[in-house]
Structures are given as C-alpha cells and as structure tokens.
Design a protein around this motif. Structure first.
Motif, PDB file in Angstrom:
ATOM      1  N   TYR A 121       0.841  -1.190   0.000  1.00 44.25           N
ATOM      2  CA  TYR A 121       0.000   0.000   0.000  1.00 44.25           C
ATOM      3  C   TYR A 121       0.876   1.238   0.000  1.00 44.25           C
ATOM      4  CZ  TYR A 121      -4.184  -2.724   0.974  1.00 44.25           C
ATOM      5  OH  TYR A 121      -5.216  -3.586   0.881  1.00 44.25           O
ATOM      6  N   ALA A 122       0.424   2.223  -0.735  1.00 41.54           N
ATOM      7  CA  ALA A 122       1.128   3.510  -0.694  1.00 41.54           C
ATOM      8  C   ALA A 122       0.093   4.622  -0.679  1.00 41.54           C
ATOM      9  CB  ALA A 122       2.028   3.644  -1.913  1.00 41.54           C
ATOM     10  N   LEU A 123       0.325   5.635   0.083  1.00 41.14           N
ATOM     11  CA  LEU A 123      -0.558   6.798   0.136  1.00 41.14           C
ATOM     12  C   LEU A 123       0.068   7.895  -0.693  1.00 41.14           C
ATOM     13  CD1 LEU A 123      -1.562   7.343   3.869  1.00 41.14           C
ATOM     14  CD2 LEU A 123      -2.853   6.235   2.069  1.00 41.14           C
ATOM     15  N   HIS A 124      -0.800   8.611  -1.389  1.00 40.29           N
ATOM     16  CA  HIS A 124      -0.244   9.840  -1.953  1.00 40.29           C
ATOM     17  C   HIS A 124      -1.257  10.969  -1.879  1.00 40.29           C
ATOM     18  CE1 HIS A 124      -2.070  10.197  -5.972  1.00 40.29           C
ATOM     19  NE2 HIS A 124      -2.090   8.901  -5.980  1.00 40.29           N
ATOM     20  N   ASP A 125      -0.729  12.149  -1.867  1.00 41.79           N
ATOM     21  CA  ASP A 125      -1.539  13.352  -1.746  1.00 41.79           C
ATOM     22  C   ASP A 125      -2.215  13.637  -3.081  1.00 41.79           C
ATOM     23  OD1 ASP A 125      -2.504  15.896  -1.007  1.00 41.79           O
ATOM     24  OD2 ASP A 125      -0.724  16.822  -1.910  1.00 41.79           O
ATOM     25  N   GLY A 126      -3.497  13.907  -3.034  1.00 40.41           N
ATOM     26  CA  GLY A 126      -4.190  14.301  -4.250  1.00 40.41           C
ATOM     27  C   GLY A 126      -5.218  13.273  -4.700  1.00 40.41           C
ATOM     28  N   PRO A 127      -5.996  13.641  -5.716  1.00 47.60           N
ATOM     29  CA  PRO A 127      -7.058  12.753  -6.214  1.00 47.60           C
ATOM     30  C   PRO A 127      -6.499  11.606  -7.061  1.00 47.60           C
ATOM     31  CG  PRO A 127      -6.967  14.727  -7.568  1.00 47.60           C
ATOM     32  CD  PRO A 127      -5.935  14.906  -6.482  1.00 47.60           C
ATOM     33  N   TYR A 128      -7.351  10.636  -7.390  1.00 46.58           N
ATOM     34  CA  TYR A 128      -6.930   9.472  -8.182  1.00 46.58           C
ATOM     35  C   TYR A 128      -6.311   9.900  -9.503  1.00 46.58           C
ATOM     36  CZ  TYR A 128      -7.347   5.712 -11.510  1.00 46.58           C
ATOM     37  OH  TYR A 128      -7.084   4.824 -12.490  1.00 46.58           O
ATOM     38  N   ALA A 129      -6.992  10.808 -10.195  1.00 48.93           N
ATOM     39  CA  ALA A 129      -6.457  11.280 -11.481  1.00 48.93           C
ATOM     40  C   ALA A 129      -6.327  12.792 -11.445  1.00 48.93           C
ATOM     41  CB  ALA A 129      -7.385  10.853 -12.613  1.00 48.93           C
ATOM     42  N   GLU A 130      -5.163  13.268 -11.846  1.00 48.24           N
ATOM     43  CA  GLU A 130      -4.963  14.717 -11.921  1.00 48.24           C
ATOM     44  C   GLU A 130      -5.524  15.183 -13.251  1.00 48.24           C
ATOM     45  OE1 GLU A 130      -3.872  16.720  -9.674  1.00 48.24           O
ATOM     46  OE2 GLU A 130      -2.782  15.461  -8.240  1.00 48.24           O
ATOM     47  N   ALA A 131      -6.791  15.580 -13.252  1.00 50.69           N
ATOM     48  CA  ALA A 131      -7.400  16.019 -14.498  1.00 50.69           C
ATOM     49  C   ALA A 131      -7.960  17.417 -14.300  1.00 50.69           C
ATOM     50  CB  ALA A 131      -8.517  15.063 -14.907  1.00 50.69           C
ATOM     51  N   ARG A 132      -8.218  18.075 -15.396  1.00 48.84           N
ATOM     52  CA  ARG A 132      -8.751  19.433 -15.313  1.00 48.84           C
ATOM     53  C   ARG A 132     -10.119  19.411 -14.626  1.00 48.84           C
ATOM     54  NH1 ARG A 132     -11.480  23.100 -18.281  1.00 48.84           N
ATOM     55  NH2 ARG A 132     -12.202  21.500 -19.676  1.00 48.84           N
ATOM     56  N   GLU A 133     -10.938  18.426 -15.015  1.00 49.94           N
ATOM     57  CA  GLU A 133     -12.245  18.288 -14.370  1.00 49.94           C
ATOM     58  C   GLU A 133     -12.167  17.203 -13.304  1.00 49.94           C
ATOM     59  OE1 GLU A 133     -15.014  17.706 -17.590  1.00 49.94           O
ATOM     60  OE2 GLU A 133     -15.202  19.858 -17.937  1.00 49.94           O
ATOM     61  N   GLN A 134     -12.642  17.541 -12.113  1.00 47.64           N
ATOM     62  CA  GLN A 134     -12.571  16.606 -10.991  1.00 47.64           C
ATOM     63  C   GLN A 134     -13.961  16.184 -10.538  1.00 47.64           C
ATOM     64  OE1 GLN A 134     -10.117  15.123  -9.345  1.00 47.64           O
ATOM     65  NE2 GLN A 134      -8.523  15.962 -10.661  1.00 47.64           N
ATOM     66  N   LEU A 135     -14.039  14.965  -9.974  1.00 45.99           N
ATOM     67  CA  LEU A 135     -15.294  14.503  -9.400  1.00 45.99           C
ATOM     68  C   LEU A 135     -15.650  15.427  -8.245  1.00 45.99           C
ATOM     69  CD1 LEU A 135     -17.476  12.269  -9.321  1.00 45.99           C
ATOM     70  CD2 LEU A 135     -15.996  11.007  -7.768  1.00 45.99           C
ATOM     71  N   GLY A 136     -16.813  16.079  -8.353  1.00 42.69           N
ATOM     72  CA  GLY A 136     -17.162  17.070  -7.338  1.00 42.69           C
ATOM     73  C   GLY A 136     -18.379  16.692  -6.517  1.00 42.69           C
ATOM     74  N   GLY A 137     -19.035  15.620  -6.909  1.00 43.15           N
ATOM     75  CA  GLY A 137     -20.217  15.188  -6.167  1.00 43.15           C
ATOM     76  C   GLY A 137     -20.983  14.165  -6.971  1.00 43.15           C
ATOM     77  N   PHE A 138     -21.989  13.578  -6.342  1.00 44.69           N
ATOM     78  CA  PHE A 138     -22.768  12.567  -7.065  1.00 44.69           C
ATOM     79  C   PHE A 138     -24.187  12.470  -6.509  1.00 44.69           C
ATOM     80  CE2 PHE A 138     -21.072  10.442  -3.407  1.00 44.69           C
ATOM     81  CZ  PHE A 138     -22.041   9.525  -3.023  1.00 44.69           C
ATOM     82  N   TYR A 139     -25.061  12.021  -7.370  1.00 42.44           N
ATOM     83  CA  TYR A 139     -26.422  11.687  -6.971  1.00 42.44           C
ATOM     84  C   TYR A 139     -26.622  10.192  -7.224  1.00 42.44           C
ATOM     85  CZ  TYR A 139     -27.841  16.619  -6.952  1.00 42.44           C
ATOM     86  OH  TYR A 139     -27.971  17.957  -6.688  1.00 42.44           O
TER      87      TYR A 139
END
Lengths: 115, 403
Positions: free
Chosen positions: A64-82
């Motif tokens: 296991y390794a931890l890293h800072d930041g989201p899964y994918a560094e993309a311009r658009e990020q997952l911001g919420g869900f329904y």
C-alpha cells in the motif's frame, strides 16, 4: 434501475473570487435534491470537497502507498454525485440534464450493480 | 431449405424486433430466434407450416420463455413446467400479420446515442435486417472477430446501461434522429447495391420503404427524414430497370425510364417537395435531389441530366470520396474523360483500394483515353471487388469491350 450521476467540473470555477458561484450552485443542488426527493427517485448522494483535499491509497504488488491528491490529476474533478432510482437510461439522462453546472462540465451516468 | 431462407429474409427482422420488445433483451431475442430457425430446419421438411413466419415467431417466443426459465432455475428448487407445444388449433389460427411490428422501436434502441457510433449500423443490420456477422464485417471492412466483439459490447452496453426500449418522445428527436438516419442510410446502401434484388439484402430494401414511411409519418417536420424516405423511393422505383435480360447491371444513364415505377417516383417527388418547403437544406435533401433529377427522365430519347447532376455534386461535401467519384462520372460526360480522370487520380488511391466504384470508374475513364493495359488492370480490381453477380457481369462485359 439505480444510477450514479457523477459530476465532473473544473474546480477553478468555485475558487477565490468565485465564492459566490459556489453559494449559488449549492442552493441549486439543495433545490434539485429536494425535488428529486419529492419525486421519490433520490436514493443518495453528496457533494465532495475539492481534489486537493483528497488522499489516494494505491495497492500495487501487495504494497500500500498513500499519496496526496485525487486518483487522477485532471482538469475536471469529481465534485459530487447523486444516486437515483429511475426506469431507464433516458430517464437517468433527463435527471442528469437537471444537475446545475457552473460552466462547462460533465455528468457521467453509470448504472449500479445489483449486489 | 428455400422456405426457411425466404421466411427468415422476409420476416426475420420483424420477429427479432417483436421478441426484443417483448422481453427487452437483445441476446435472448437473437438466441431464441436462432433456436426457432434450427427447429424449423429439423421439422419443416416433414411438416411444412401453414404460415412459416407465424410458426417461427410462436416457436421463438416459446424458446425465449424456456431460456428465461432456465436462467431463473439457479437458486430455486424446481423449474416451472416447460411451455406446452402449440396445439393443432393454435397452428391453424396463427397468422404472421399478428406479429407486432416493433422494428422502429428496435431501430431506436440500436441507434441510441449511448451505443458506440461504430456499432449502431452494425447492430441494426444484425438485428433488424438479419445480416450475418460475416456480411456486416465485409460491409464495414473489418475482421469478423472484431465485428463480433463490437456487436457483443454494444448489446452488453444496452442491457447493462438500461437503454430504454421505447420510441423516444418528440423532445429527444433532434438528438436521436440523426443517429437513426445515418444508420438506416448505411443499411439501405447495402440493400441498394444488390441490383438483382435476389440477394440477402433485397428483402429489407422493400422493408426500408415501410420503415421510412413510418419515420416520415412520425416526423413530418424533419426535412432530412422526408428526404431519406424520398431517396429510398427513387432508388427502389428504378429497381425494375437495373438488370438487363442477361442479368447484368444497367447503369443509371442507360436504364429505360419507361420501366421505372412512376407512382413510387411521384411519392418520392412529393416527399422531397415537402422537405424543401420546410426550408432547412441538408445533405440528405441534396442526395434525394440527385436521384430526383434522373427520375424526371421519361425515355432514353431525352438527354441525360448531366449538367444538373454536376451542379448538385458541386454543392455536396467534397471530402466524401463517393461524391468525388460520382462527380467525375458527370464531369466525364460534360468535360471529357481526361478532366474526369485527373479528378479521380487526385483521390487517395491507397485508402480507396477496397472501394469498387473507384476502380470501376477509373477503368472506364482509362479505357476511353485508350490506356488499355491500365484500364484492364483497373477492371480486374473492380471485378474482384464486385458486390454481386449483376455488377460482375456488367464489369466483365465492359472489360471485354476494351480495345
């Protein structure tokens, strides 16, 4: 069928001077959630804090390794869900089109699995 | 087994569509239909049915119900009793006209924007028109295994994403219709290619008249939809004149207009006029107009409309190699073969190497310019790629005329 509506947006739209945009979008989300609740199709969902608050756990080769930041560094990020319960994809798409977006953005519509 | 082949060709699409709509499961519909055909092959020689299509539909429905039952057995103790075989009375009362026509619904499923664009036409051809995976693979110039995977992926997506089996409401038409029309165009092009009208596509060429009539009726304010319905009518109207006594293809400019189906042409003209009145031009209206200018001709004594054809091609998309090739044909008549050949030689020959019209037109122009060996070689390539015996016979004859 149950669908997750995953909202991807450019977080810059809500930063700094755009704080008001965030307030407006939150008001719109609250209104949408209330409407979906009344229509009896809302099963869950949440807004997510920005990608810079994310910590990603990655398992690789048994390690296991931890890293800072989201899964994918993309311009658009997952911001919420329904999470909604509707008869078919067209109905899910119709809900997706009602999701407020501050500017350009995407809503990924994914059926959930049965289990 | 002629009866089975013919029934499958004429009614297969309708049966699969009715099954798919009833069970909302494309794989199940396909498998049940295949099983019914296998049973027909075994049973019909000894006991031919009164109404073969109704027999196939009833048997396929029973197979589908059995398959559902078998799937549900997992996790349960005892299966339900199998569906009883049809009684003699049921067989007598069965009637193919009672099979619901769900093809339009199935077309909207196959052409849903949630389905990968490159899979939509293939899926429609497979399910609604009953083409084999091999035939579709050939039409799209991909390997059969790749096509099989493409179809499998598309069906899985439709099932798992919950694509609706309903015809969408009017608010969704603009988005959904473009996908349907381009898909049907690809399907019809294959049917039209088959000049003899005896190949596997001839049955659905006629079905396409019905399908486009339904679309035009459902969407009277959509000019491109009306134009496509017109194109199918213009093209089908000429079918009686497309073969000569030997079964060779007759090119459009040499067809006897007196053999054309005038009522169908009038229908097409009316559709095209309705489209034009809506005042929203589009590529399908242009294509229909190209058919229309030919169909004005009443006899071979009247001059062919080459200048009108060329003027219309000048308005068409010049990036489309098919447009360029057809434009060159008109240009050859008006400006001579050398000018036309220059147009053809400007195209990307490597990309068009598997495209029969490219070689056929090039061969003709080379022959007219007296470049004999090159013409013969181009004819050989065209003949090797000929989609059917009628085209092949015509090309072989043209080749033998090269001096």
């Amino acid at each position: 069928m149950q669908y997750a509506l995953l909202i991807y947006e450019n977080e810059e739209l809500y930063r700094g001077d755009n704080g008001r945009a965030l307030d407006e979008i939150i008001t719109a989300h609250v209104a949408l959630a209330k409407a979906l609740e009344e229509e009896g199709i809302l099963r869950g969902g949440s807004g997510l804090n920005t990608g810079d608050t994310a910590t990603t756990l990655r398992k690789s080769g048994g390690q296991y390794a931890l890293h800072d930041g989201p899964y994918a560094e993309a311009r658009e990020q997952l911001g919420g869900f329904y999470l909604v319960e509707v008869p078919d994809l067209d109905a899910a798409m119709a809900v997706a089109k009602r999701i407020p977006l501050a500017g350009d953005g995407s809503v990924e519509v994914r059926p959930t699995t049965d289990c | 087994m002629i009866a089975l082949d013919q029934t499958a060709r004429e009614a297969g699409g309708r049966i699969v569509a009715a099954l798919a709509a009833a069970f909302r499961d494309l794989d199940l519909a396909e498998e049940a239909y295949a099983e019914a055909c296998a049973r027909a092959a075994a049973v019909w020689p000894a006991a031919p049915p009164l109404d073969p299509a109704a027999w196939l539909y009833a048997t396929a429905r029973r197979c589908a119900l059995d398959m559902i039952r078998k799937r549900n057995v997992r996790g349960r103790l005892a299966p339900d009793a199998p569906e009883p075989e049809a009684s003699a009375e049921e067989i007598l009362a069965s009637d193919a006209r009672l099979i619901p026509d769900e093809r339009l619904r199935l077309i909207f499923v196959c052409c849903h924007p949630a389905v990968a664009p490159e899979a939509r036409a293939a899926l429609t051809l497979r399910l609604v028109c009953g083409l084999t995976v091999q035939e579709i693979a050939r039409a799209f110039l991909v390997a059969e295994t790749a096509m099989f995977q493409r179809l499998t992926r598309a069906k899985k997506k439709i099932a798992q994403a919950g694509v609706s089996f309903e015809v969408p409401g009017p608010e969704a038409w603009p988005e959904r219709l473009a996908a349907v029309l381009s898909t049907l165009e690809v399907a019809y092009a294959r049917a039209h290619e088959d000049a003899a009208g005896a190949g596997t596509h001839a049955g659905y060429a006629r079905e396409m008249l019905g399908l486009t009539a339904v679309l035009a009726e459902l969407l009277p304010e959509e000019p491109e939809c009306l134009a496509f319905a017109a194109t199918v009518r213009f093209a089908e109207a000429r079918r009686p004149a497309r073969l000569d006594a030997d079964g060779a293809m007759v090119p459009l400019s040499e067809q006897d207009p007196r053999l054309w189906n005038r009522p169908l042409i009038h229908e097409a003209d009316a559709l095209l006029r309705r489209a034009a009145r809506l005042n929203r031009p589009g590529p399908r209206q242009l294509r229909a107009a190209l058919h229309g200018v030919w169909c004005v001709r009443r006899s071979l004594a009247e001059p062919p409309p080459w200048s009108a054809v060329l003027a219309l091609y000048d308005l068409a998309d010049r990036d489309d190699p098919f447009v360029r090739i057809n434009r060159a044909v008109a240009l050859a008549e008006l400006g001579g073969p050398a000018v036309a050949l220059a147009e053809i030689e400007a195209l990307d020959a490597a990309r068009l190497d598997d495209f029969q019209p490219f070689h056929a037109v090039r061969a003709d122009l080379l022959a007219r310019l007296g470049r004999r060996d090159e013409a013969l070689a181009a004819y050989d390539r065209a003949i090797a790629l000929a989609p059917g015996p009628a085209e092949r016979l015509w090309l072989v004859r043209r080749r033998s005329d090269v001096t």
